[in-house]
Write a protein that holds these residues in place. Structure first.
Motif, PDB file in Angstrom:
ATOM      1  N   ARG A  93       0.813  -1.230   0.000  1.00 49.75           N
ATOM      2  CA  ARG A  93       0.000   0.000   0.000  1.00 49.75           C
ATOM      3  C   ARG A  93       0.846   1.279   0.000  1.00 49.75           C
ATOM      4  N   PHE A 106      -1.305   4.937  -8.169  1.00 56.26           N
ATOM      5  CA  PHE A 106      -0.989   3.516  -8.151  1.00 56.26           C
ATOM      6  C   PHE A 106      -0.139   3.179  -6.938  1.00 56.26           C
ATOM      7  N   ASP A 107      -0.613   2.203  -6.158  1.00 56.27           N
ATOM      8  CA  ASP A 107       0.211   1.749  -5.048  1.00 56.27           C
ATOM      9  C   ASP A 107       1.211   0.712  -5.574  1.00 56.27           C
ATOM     10  N   GLN A 109       1.620  -2.466  -5.026  1.00 59.64           N
ATOM     11  CA  GLN A 109       1.047  -3.733  -5.473  1.00 59.64           C
ATOM     12  C   GLN A 109       0.480  -3.607  -6.893  1.00 59.64           C
ATOM     13  N   GLU A 110      -0.192  -2.500  -7.176  1.00 60.51           N
ATOM     14  CA  GLU A 110      -0.741  -2.275  -8.521  1.00 60.51           C
ATOM     15  C   GLU A 110       0.386  -2.092  -9.542  1.00 60.51           C
ATOM     16  N   GLN A 114       1.047  -4.446 -12.770  1.00 63.22           N
ATOM     17  CA  GLN A 114       1.110  -3.873 -14.118  1.00 63.22           C
ATOM     18  C   GLN A 114       2.453  -4.173 -14.777  1.00 63.22           C
TER      19      GLN A 114
END
Length: 178
Positions: A93, A106-107, A109-110, A114
């Protein structure tokens, strides 16, 4: 006087070896390597540990040149900054791109997800670059909060960076041969 640390597997042996070479003349480890290796092997034998292979590395040994450069850079960093102990600043996070002064939606993890999708897509379409691979590993590391998993990811980052440097060396050597 030159102090070196030898690590063999999980055991380490510390010792000091004196040389008659002034520090100002020692610019590369090869300058004093034979004497230090001989001294180190005496200590290792005393502890019944495996001796250091005194065979000089060759350019065909995977990672030799790149990893030697990494070790030299780490030495320079230690000389300049000393031992550093900072918070990791990682986790699923966290917002790593926001740290560069911008607002990030965007954290970590995202970003890791990606980057993995991008790498997979580019690999499937034969468009994969070292940048893609390295960014995937970096974002995966930034998404980790568990110290053991973070360490594993950081080793992968280092390995990819070293492999990329090796690829550059190979390209440069191919240009020399032409």
């Amino acid at each position: 006087m030159t102090t070196i640390r030898i690590q063999v597997s999980a055991r380490a042996v510390d010792f000091t070896a004196e040389t008659n070479i002034p520090e100002t003349l020692v610019t590369k480890s090869e300058d004093i390597r034979p004497g230090l290796i001989a001294t180190a092997n005496k200590v290792l034998r005393a502890y019944q540990l495996p001796e250091i292979d005194n065979t000089p590395p060759t350019e065909t040994t995977p990672g030799t040149l790149a990893l030697a450069d990494v070790a030299a850079e780490r030495t320079r960093q230690n000389e300049k900054w000393g031992e550093q102990n900072h918070p990791d600043g990682t986790g699923p996070r966290e917002f790593p791109l926001a740290a560069m002064g911008g607002e990030s939606v965007f954290d970590a993890q995202e970003l890791a997800a990606q980057a993995t999708r991008t790498t997979d897509h580019r690999a499937a379409n034969r468009m994969l670059t070292w940048k893609d691979i390295l960014l995937e590993e970096v974002f995966e590391a930034l998404a980790e909060s568990d110290p053991v998993s973070l360490r594993t990811e950081l080793i992968q980052v280092a390995a990819v960076a070293a492999q990329w440097a090796e690829a550059i060396d190979r390209r440069n050597n191919q240009g020399d041969a032409a």
